[in-house]
Design an enzyme around this catalytic site. Structure first.
Site, short mmCIF file in Angstrom:
data_model
loop_
_atom_site.label_atom_id
_atom_site.label_comp_id
_atom_site.label_asym_id
_atom_site.label_seq_id
_atom_site.Cartn_x
_atom_site.Cartn_y
_atom_site.Cartn_z
N HIS A 210 -3.56 -4.89 7.92
CA HIS A 210 -3.69 -3.79 8.88
C HIS A 210 -2.79 -4.04 10.10
O HIS A 210 -2.98 -4.97 10.86
CB HIS A 210 -5.13 -3.57 9.37
CG HIS A 210 -5.33 -2.15 9.85
ND1 HIS A 210 -5.60 -1.10 9.01
CD2 HIS A 210 -5.25 -1.61 11.09
CE1 HIS A 210 -5.71 0.02 9.71
NE2 HIS A 210 -5.49 -0.26 10.97
N HIS B 77 -5.91 3.41 -1.36
CA HIS B 77 -7.23 3.69 -0.80
C HIS B 77 -7.63 5.09 -1.24
O HIS B 77 -7.07 6.08 -0.76
CB HIS B 77 -7.19 3.59 0.72
CG HIS B 77 -8.51 3.81 1.38
ND1 HIS B 77 -8.68 3.68 2.75
CD2 HIS B 77 -9.73 4.14 0.89
CE1 HIS B 77 -9.94 3.93 3.06
NE2 HIS B 77 -10.59 4.23 1.94
N ASN C 254 0.85 -1.18 0.00
CA ASN C 254 0.00 0.00 0.00
C ASN C 254 0.89 1.24 0.00
O ASN C 254 1.73 1.41 0.89
CB ASN C 254 -0.89 -0.02 1.25
CG ASN C 254 -1.91 1.09 1.26
OD1 ASN C 254 -1.59 2.23 1.00
ND2 ASN C 254 -3.15 0.77 1.59
N ARG D 235 -9.84 7.68 -0.70
CA ARG D 235 -10.82 8.08 0.30
C ARG D 235 -11.72 9.18 -0.23
O ARG D 235 -11.34 9.95 -1.11
CB ARG D 235 -10.11 8.54 1.57
CG ARG D 235 -9.29 7.45 2.26
CD ARG D 235 -8.70 7.96 3.55
NE ARG D 235 -9.73 8.18 4.54
CZ ARG D 235 -9.92 7.40 5.62
NH1 ARG D 235 -9.16 6.35 5.83
NH2 ARG D 235 -10.87 7.68 6.47
N ARG E 113 -7.63 12.59 1.17
CA ARG E 113 -6.59 13.08 2.06
C ARG E 113 -5.19 12.66 1.62
O ARG E 113 -4.20 13.28 2.03
CB ARG E 113 -6.83 12.63 3.50
CG ARG E 113 -6.66 11.14 3.72
CD ARG E 113 -6.77 10.75 5.18
NE ARG E 113 -8.10 11.02 5.72
CZ ARG E 113 -8.51 10.60 6.91
NH1 ARG E 113 -7.68 9.91 7.69
NH2 ARG E 113 -9.72 10.85 7.33
N GLU F 170 -8.85 0.10 -2.63
CA GLU F 170 -9.68 0.13 -1.43
C GLU F 170 -10.61 1.33 -1.52
O GLU F 170 -10.18 2.43 -1.91
CB GLU F 170 -8.81 0.25 -0.17
CG GLU F 170 -7.95 -0.97 0.09
CD GLU F 170 -7.16 -0.86 1.37
OE1 GLU F 170 -6.66 -1.89 1.85
OE2 GLU F 170 -7.02 0.27 1.91
N GLU G 171 -10.57 -9.91 3.32
CA GLU G 171 -9.32 -9.48 3.95
C GLU G 171 -9.60 -9.35 5.43
O GLU G 171 -10.39 -8.49 5.86
CB GLU G 171 -8.82 -8.16 3.39
CG GLU G 171 -7.50 -7.73 4.02
CD GLU G 171 -6.90 -6.48 3.42
OE1 GLU G 171 -6.20 -5.76 4.16
OE2 GLU G 171 -7.15 -6.21 2.22
N HIS H 156 0.83 6.20 2.00
CA HIS H 156 1.55 7.16 2.83
C HIS H 156 2.67 7.87 2.08
O HIS H 156 3.21 8.86 2.58
CB HIS H 156 2.05 6.50 4.11
CG HIS H 156 0.90 6.16 5.03
ND1 HIS H 156 0.04 7.12 5.49
CD2 HIS H 156 0.46 4.98 5.51
CE1 HIS H 156 -0.88 6.55 6.26
NE2 HIS H 156 -0.65 5.26 6.27
N THR I 86 -8.20 3.25 8.90
CA THR I 86 -9.38 2.40 9.05
C THR I 86 -9.36 1.72 10.42
O THR I 86 -8.38 1.09 10.80
CB THR I 86 -9.41 1.33 7.94
OG1 THR I 86 -9.32 2.00 6.68
CG2 THR I 86 -10.68 0.52 8.00
#
Length: 243
Positions: A191, A43, A7, A45, A49, A70, A151, A10, A101
């Site tokens: 996660h 993801h 992922n 969103r 963000r 996601e 998942e 970030h 999440t």
């Protein structure tokens, strides 16, 4: 063997801190693939963000492995997914005020609603996954909703405050893997997984994919994407075949 899905959200978080053009999550995704990632996760969103629409569109065009998107189960995201056609959509719960999440998607009691949401995606050739807690009721509901994958949310395991609590949470995850497989679902984990706690799964069969972001990007800040991804890819690649 199970695959590592990285992922890159970030990387975009750092970029958006200055509303700049770098670091670019698309470049990071390419570097992750070179280092051993077999899928890239983003993801998108609702509040944008970190990952932006532009990022997803470019990733769809340029990455060489698989693109996993996601997203929340909203009309806007449904339309975007059908337009972009990622290899897989993973439905996740989403709250504006959360840092990340916080738990699994509530599927039980919403099986028909989620099945209706997934059907056009499946018809377009897009795979599906539901991000859920290791709760038997949620796993059975996910099967009823017609998803291809689940998942299992490993956050409670990763964040457990004591060894005893961590062992109890791990037992729930392992039971969830077994139940998912018994129901004919493919099972991914994600996660809070990092270079230490992932070793609990070193002898666990039945996991198709490990979804890892924050710990890899945190390490990459200090050691570089190649080292951070290749080290995690080597760990995951030593685990048992999911079949």
């Amino acid at each position: 063997m199970p695959i590592l899905a990285v992922n890159v959200d970030h990387i975009a978080t750092l970029r958006q801190a200055r509303l700049a053009q770098e670091p670019d999550p698309v470049t990071a995704a390419h570097m992750a693939e070179i280092a051993g990632a077999r899928a890239i996760i983003v993801h998108l969103r609702e509040d944008r963000r970190h990952i932006q629409d532009r990022d997803v569109a470019l990733l769809r065009q340029l990455i060489k492995t698989r693109l996993h998107l996601e997203m929340a189960a909203t009309k806007e995201m449904h339309r975007l997914a059908l337009g972009i056609k990622p290899d897989m959509v993973c439905l996740v719960p989403e709250k504006r005020q959360e840092l990340t999440t916080e738990g699994g998607l509530a599927v039980a009691g919403r099986e028909k609603e989620i099945a209706s949401f997934l059907e056009p995606l499946h018809a377009a050739g897009i795979g599906s996954s539901l991000f859920i807690d290791p709760d038997p009721a949620q796993i059975e509901a996910a099967k009823a909703a017609g998803t291809h994958y689940i998942e299992i949310h490993t956050g409670a395991y990763a964040d457990a405050p004591t060894p005893q609590a961590r062992q109890a949470e791990l037992a729930k995850v392992l039971a969830g893997i077994r139940l998912g497989r018994e129901l004919g679902l493919k099972v991914n984990l994600g996660h809070g997984l990092n270079y230490d706690n992932i070793w609990a799964f070193a002898k666990v069969e039945g996991v198709s994919e490990y979804s890892i972001g924050h710990s890899i990007i945190s390490r990459a800040v200090l050691t570089g994407m190649n080292e951070a991804v290749s080290r995690m890819a080597a760990i995951v690649g030593s685990f048992p075949d999911p079949a």
